[in-house]
Design a protein around this motif. Structure first.
Motif, PDB file in Angstrom:
ATOM      1  N   MET A   1       0.841  -1.198   0.000  1.00  0.00           N
ATOM      2  CA  MET A   1       0.000   0.000   0.000  1.00  0.00           C
ATOM      3  C   MET A   1       0.876   1.247   0.000  1.00  0.00           C
ATOM      4  O   MET A   1       1.747   1.412   0.840  1.00  0.00           O
ATOM      5  N   GLU A   2       0.608   2.156  -0.962  1.00  0.00           N
ATOM      6  CA  GLU A   2       1.463   3.315  -1.142  1.00  0.00           C
ATOM      7  C   GLU A   2       1.042   4.503  -0.274  1.00  0.00           C
ATOM      8  O   GLU A   2       1.817   5.436  -0.083  1.00  0.00           O
ATOM      9  N   GLU A   3      -0.180   4.509   0.237  1.00  0.00           N
ATOM     10  CA  GLU A   3      -0.669   5.636   1.013  1.00  0.00           C
ATOM     11  C   GLU A   3       0.163   5.846   2.281  1.00  0.00           C
ATOM     12  O   GLU A   3       0.559   4.887   2.936  1.00  0.00           O
ATOM     13  N   LYS A   4       0.407   7.095   2.582  1.00  0.00           N
ATOM     14  CA  LYS A   4       1.212   7.426   3.756  1.00  0.00           C
ATOM     15  C   LYS A   4       0.400   7.221   5.033  1.00  0.00           C
ATOM     16  O   LYS A   4      -0.731   7.681   5.153  1.00  0.00           O
ATOM     17  N   ILE A   5       0.996   6.519   5.988  1.00  0.00           N
ATOM     18  CA  ILE A   5       0.339   6.271   7.267  1.00  0.00           C
ATOM     19  C   ILE A   5       0.822   7.301   8.286  1.00  0.00           C
ATOM     20  O   ILE A   5       2.027   7.430   8.540  1.00  0.00           O
ATOM     21  N   GLU A   6      -0.086   8.044   8.842  1.00  0.00           N
ATOM     22  CA  GLU A   6       0.238   9.048   9.854  1.00  0.00           C
ATOM     23  C   GLU A   6      -0.074   8.461  11.233  1.00  0.00           C
ATOM     24  O   GLU A   6      -1.117   7.822  11.427  1.00  0.00           O
ATOM     25  N   ILE A   7       0.832   8.658  12.183  1.00  0.00           N
ATOM     26  CA  ILE A   7       0.648   8.121  13.534  1.00  0.00           C
ATOM     27  C   ILE A   7       0.400   9.276  14.504  1.00  0.00           C
ATOM     28  O   ILE A   7       1.166  10.248  14.547  1.00  0.00           O
ATOM     29  N   ILE A   8      -0.685   9.167  15.270  1.00  0.00           N
ATOM     30  CA  ILE A   8      -0.992  10.175  16.295  1.00  0.00           C
ATOM     31  C   ILE A   8      -0.935   9.489  17.657  1.00  0.00           C
ATOM     32  O   ILE A   8      -1.778   8.642  17.981  1.00  0.00           O
ATOM     33  N   GLU A   9       0.069   9.825  18.433  1.00  0.00           N
ATOM     34  CA  GLU A   9       0.236   9.255  19.770  1.00  0.00           C
ATOM     35  C   GLU A   9      -0.695   9.946  20.763  1.00  0.00           C
ATOM     36  O   GLU A   9      -1.091  11.095  20.566  1.00  0.00           O
ATOM     37  N   ILE A  10      -1.008   9.261  21.848  1.00  0.00           N
ATOM     38  CA  ILE A  10      -1.898   9.828  22.852  1.00  0.00           C
ATOM     39  C   ILE A  10      -1.286  11.066  23.510  1.00  0.00           C
ATOM     40  O   ILE A  10      -1.997  11.926  24.036  1.00  0.00           O
ATOM     41  N   THR A  11       0.033  11.190  23.460  1.00  0.00           N
ATOM     42  CA  THR A  11       0.716  12.361  24.022  1.00  0.00           C
ATOM     43  C   THR A  11       0.763  13.530  23.048  1.00  0.00           C
ATOM     44  O   THR A  11       1.181  14.635  23.404  1.00  0.00           O
ATOM     45  N   ASP A  12       0.343  13.295  21.822  1.00  0.00           N
ATOM     46  CA  ASP A  12       0.363  14.310  20.768  1.00  0.00           C
ATOM     47  C   ASP A  12      -0.796  15.293  20.984  1.00  0.00           C
ATOM     48  O   ASP A  12      -1.922  14.874  21.246  1.00  0.00           O
ATOM     49  N   PRO A  13      -0.545  16.602  20.899  1.00  0.00           N
ATOM     50  CA  PRO A  13      -1.633  17.590  21.055  1.00  0.00           C
ATOM     51  C   PRO A  13      -2.758  17.389  20.037  1.00  0.00           C
ATOM     52  O   PRO A  13      -3.886  17.829  20.265  1.00  0.00           O
ATOM     53  N   ARG A  14      -2.446  16.712  18.922  1.00  0.00           N
ATOM     54  CA  ARG A  14      -3.457  16.478  17.892  1.00  0.00           C
ATOM     55  C   ARG A  14      -4.389  15.318  18.234  1.00  0.00           C
ATOM     56  O   ARG A  14      -5.378  15.096  17.531  1.00  0.00           O
ATOM     57  N   TYR A  15      -4.083  14.595  19.270  1.00  0.00           N
ATOM     58  CA  TYR A  15      -4.901  13.437  19.645  1.00  0.00           C
ATOM     59  C   TYR A  15      -6.306  13.923  19.993  1.00  0.00           C
ATOM     60  O   TYR A  15      -6.484  14.864  20.776  1.00  0.00           O
ATOM     61  N   PRO A  16      -7.349  13.289  19.436  1.00  0.00           N
ATOM     62  CA  PRO A  16      -8.724  13.749  19.652  1.00  0.00           C
ATOM     63  C   PRO A  16      -9.129  13.743  21.127  1.00  0.00           C
ATOM     64  O   PRO A  16      -8.958  12.735  21.823  1.00  0.00           O
ATOM     65  N   VAL A  17      -9.683  14.844  21.580  1.00  0.00           N
ATOM     66  CA  VAL A  17     -10.074  14.983  22.975  1.00  0.00           C
ATOM     67  C   VAL A  17     -11.127  13.953  23.364  1.00  0.00           C
ATOM     68  O   VAL A  17     -11.098  13.396  24.465  1.00  0.00           O
ATOM     69  N   ASN A  18     -12.073  13.679  22.454  1.00  0.00           N
ATOM     70  CA  ASN A  18     -13.148  12.751  22.804  1.00  0.00           C
ATOM     71  C   ASN A  18     -12.637  11.324  23.014  1.00  0.00           C
ATOM     72  O   ASN A  18     -13.231  10.550  23.766  1.00  0.00           O
ATOM     73  N   LEU A  19     -11.519  10.971  22.382  1.00  0.00           N
ATOM     74  CA  LEU A  19     -10.911   9.668  22.659  1.00  0.00           C
ATOM     75  C   LEU A  19     -10.071   9.719  23.933  1.00  0.00           C
ATOM     76  O   LEU A  19     -10.030   8.755  24.698  1.00  0.00           O
ATOM     77  N   ARG A  20      -9.409  10.838  24.157  1.00  0.00           N
ATOM     78  CA  ARG A  20      -8.622  10.986  25.381  1.00  0.00           C
ATOM     79  C   ARG A  20      -9.522  10.856  26.611  1.00  0.00           C
ATOM     80  O   ARG A  20      -9.103  10.369  27.666  1.00  0.00           O
ATOM     81  N   ASN A  21     -10.781  11.261  26.459  1.00  0.00           N
ATOM     82  CA  ASN A  21     -11.730  11.187  27.574  1.00  0.00           C
ATOM     83  C   ASN A  21     -12.105   9.757  27.939  1.00  0.00           C
ATOM     84  O   ASN A  21     -12.784   9.530  28.950  1.00  0.00           O
ATOM     85  N   LEU A  22     -11.683   8.789  27.120  1.00  0.00           N
ATOM     86  CA  LEU A  22     -11.946   7.388  27.443  1.00  0.00           C
ATOM     87  C   LEU A  22     -11.019   6.889  28.551  1.00  0.00           C
ATOM     88  O   LEU A  22     -11.126   5.743  28.997  1.00  0.00           O
ATOM     89  N   ASP A  23     -10.089   7.767  28.967  1.00  0.00           N
ATOM     90  CA  ASP A  23      -9.163   7.464  30.065  1.00  0.00           C
ATOM     91  C   ASP A  23      -8.369   6.180  29.805  1.00  0.00           C
ATOM     92  O   ASP A  23      -7.713   6.063  28.793  1.00  0.00           O
ATOM     93  N   LYS A  24      -8.483   5.192  30.680  1.00  0.00           N
ATOM     94  CA  LYS A  24      -7.666   3.988  30.545  1.00  0.00           C
ATOM     95  C   LYS A  24      -8.036   3.158  29.316  1.00  0.00           C
ATOM     96  O   LYS A  24      -7.283   2.273  28.905  1.00  0.00           O
ATOM     97  N   TYR A  25      -9.187   3.441  28.720  1.00  0.00           N
ATOM     98  CA  TYR A  25      -9.602   2.708  27.524  1.00  0.00           C
ATOM     99  C   TYR A  25      -9.204   3.430  26.233  1.00  0.00           C
ATOM    100  O   TYR A  25      -9.496   2.958  25.147  1.00  0.00           O
ATOM    101  N   ALA A  26      -8.558   4.567  26.377  1.00  0.00           N
ATOM    102  CA  ALA A  26      -8.134   5.323  25.194  1.00  0.00           C
ATOM    103  C   ALA A  26      -7.013   4.586  24.466  1.00  0.00           C
ATOM    104  O   ALA A  26      -6.070   4.096  25.111  1.00  0.00           O
ATOM    105  N   PRO A  27      -7.083   4.468  23.145  1.00  0.00           N
ATOM    106  CA  PRO A  27      -5.986   3.827  22.403  1.00  0.00           C
ATOM    107  C   PRO A  27      -4.706   4.657  22.541  1.00  0.00           C
ATOM    108  O   PRO A  27      -4.763   5.892  22.520  1.00  0.00           O
ATOM    109  N   THR A  28      -3.577   4.001  22.697  1.00  0.00           N
ATOM    110  CA  THR A  28      -2.319   4.734  22.908  1.00  0.00           C
ATOM    111  C   THR A  28      -1.848   5.447  21.648  1.00  0.00           C
ATOM    112  O   THR A  28      -1.135   6.441  21.715  1.00  0.00           O
TER     113      THR A  28
END
Length: 288
Positions: free
Chosen positions: A1-28
């Motif tokens: 697959m040629e498409e570029k894969i972008e990685i957003i870590e949970i520590t990244d300011p771009r990480y979605p707030v609504n997922l961060r609100n899942l607390d311990k269930y938030a994907p890293t």
């Protein structure tokens, strides 16, 4: 697959707030291909049965289209049936859609959705918490469902049996304090039992497509009235007939209005494009 894969870590300011609100269930971390800007827009999940009936597919696609008209992103899991229809509806209406996978973003599952996945990558977003190369193991899908609900303000179950994975998504949504909605179905259809049970247990029923938009505080009456005023005489006569008679076929309209079927088909297509009616199974028409 040629498409570029972008990685957003949970520590990244771009990480979605609504997922961060899942607390311990938030994907890293999130692996993403496509427009990550969709992660920060208003969104609704549309999920349902893989072995969906034509009604379930129609409802899913119609909701995806309607959400797109009002700039609400459709979130789903790119599975067969309702999920596929919801993504297609959003794309056809020129809206945003997010596919949350239970495998790596470099793997298309199901394989038959290869073209759909390409379209979503091109104008929507494909994401996963699983690293590239991860196969679609059965245990992955309940986990990904918490992300589908986590990203969404509202979760809509279009059609579901009692064993449907979409009920897991609805359960996560309830735990997360999200609004859960369900499309009522025929009580003789086993694929409707799950959605009907959700309504019995307190989920908001989708009595008409605009009920979904009401949950976002969106008023559709002004926009629809403006579109009705722009109709020509022939378009108006067909629209009024559909509005006054409920679910009708093009053959029935032609017979009752004494018009050629070919003319009615053309007028119905125009009304559909203008967003005043919904069509499914080729001939059935319903006023929005």
């Amino acid at each position: 697959m040629e498409e570029k894969i972008e990685i957003i870590e949970i520590t990244d300011p771009r990480y979605p707030v609504n997922l961060r609100n899942l607390d311990k269930y938030a994907p890293t971390r999130l692996y993403c291909i496509g427009d990550t800007g969709l992660l920060y827009r208003r969104s609704a999940a549309v999920v349902g049965a893989r072995k969906a009936s034509s009604y379930g597919k129609w409802a899913s696609k119609s909701i995806g289209q309607r959400l797109a008209e009002y700039d609400v992103v459709t979130v789903s899991g790119m599975a067969y049936g309702c999920d596929t229809a919801a993504h297609e509806g959003a794309l056809e209406a020129g809206g945003g859609t997010i596919a949350v996978l239970g495998c790596g973003v470099d793997i298309c599952y199901p394989r038959q959705n290869k073209e759909l996945m390409k379209k979503i990558m091109g104008s929507g977003l494909v994401i996963s918490e699983f690293k590239p190369g991860t196969k679609p193991y059965a245990s992955n899908f309940p986990r990904r469902n918490r992300i589908i609900s986590g990203l969404s303000e509202v979760v809509i179950v279009a059609e579901a049996s009692l064993s449907s994975g979409s009920l897991i998504t609805a359960g996560y949504a309830a735990e997360q304090g999200k609004t859960v909605m369900a499309v009522p179905g025929n009580i003789s259809n086993v694929m409707s039992i799950g959605a009907n049970k959700l309504i019995q247990d307190g989920a908001a029923p989708v009595a008409c497509i605009d009920d979904v938009l009401t949950e976002f505080g969106i008023c559709t009456k002004k926009k629809r009235k403006s579109r009705e005023q722009e109709l020509g005489e022939d378009e108006k006569s067909v629209f009024e007939f559909i509005k006054n008679n409920g679910e009708v076929t093009t053959d029935f309209i032609a017979d009752m209005l004494n018009k050629p079927v070919s003319e009615v088909n053309a007028l119905v297509s125009i009304l559909d494009i203008k967003g005043l009616i919904l069509t499914y199974m080729g001939k059935i028409c319903i006023a929005k």
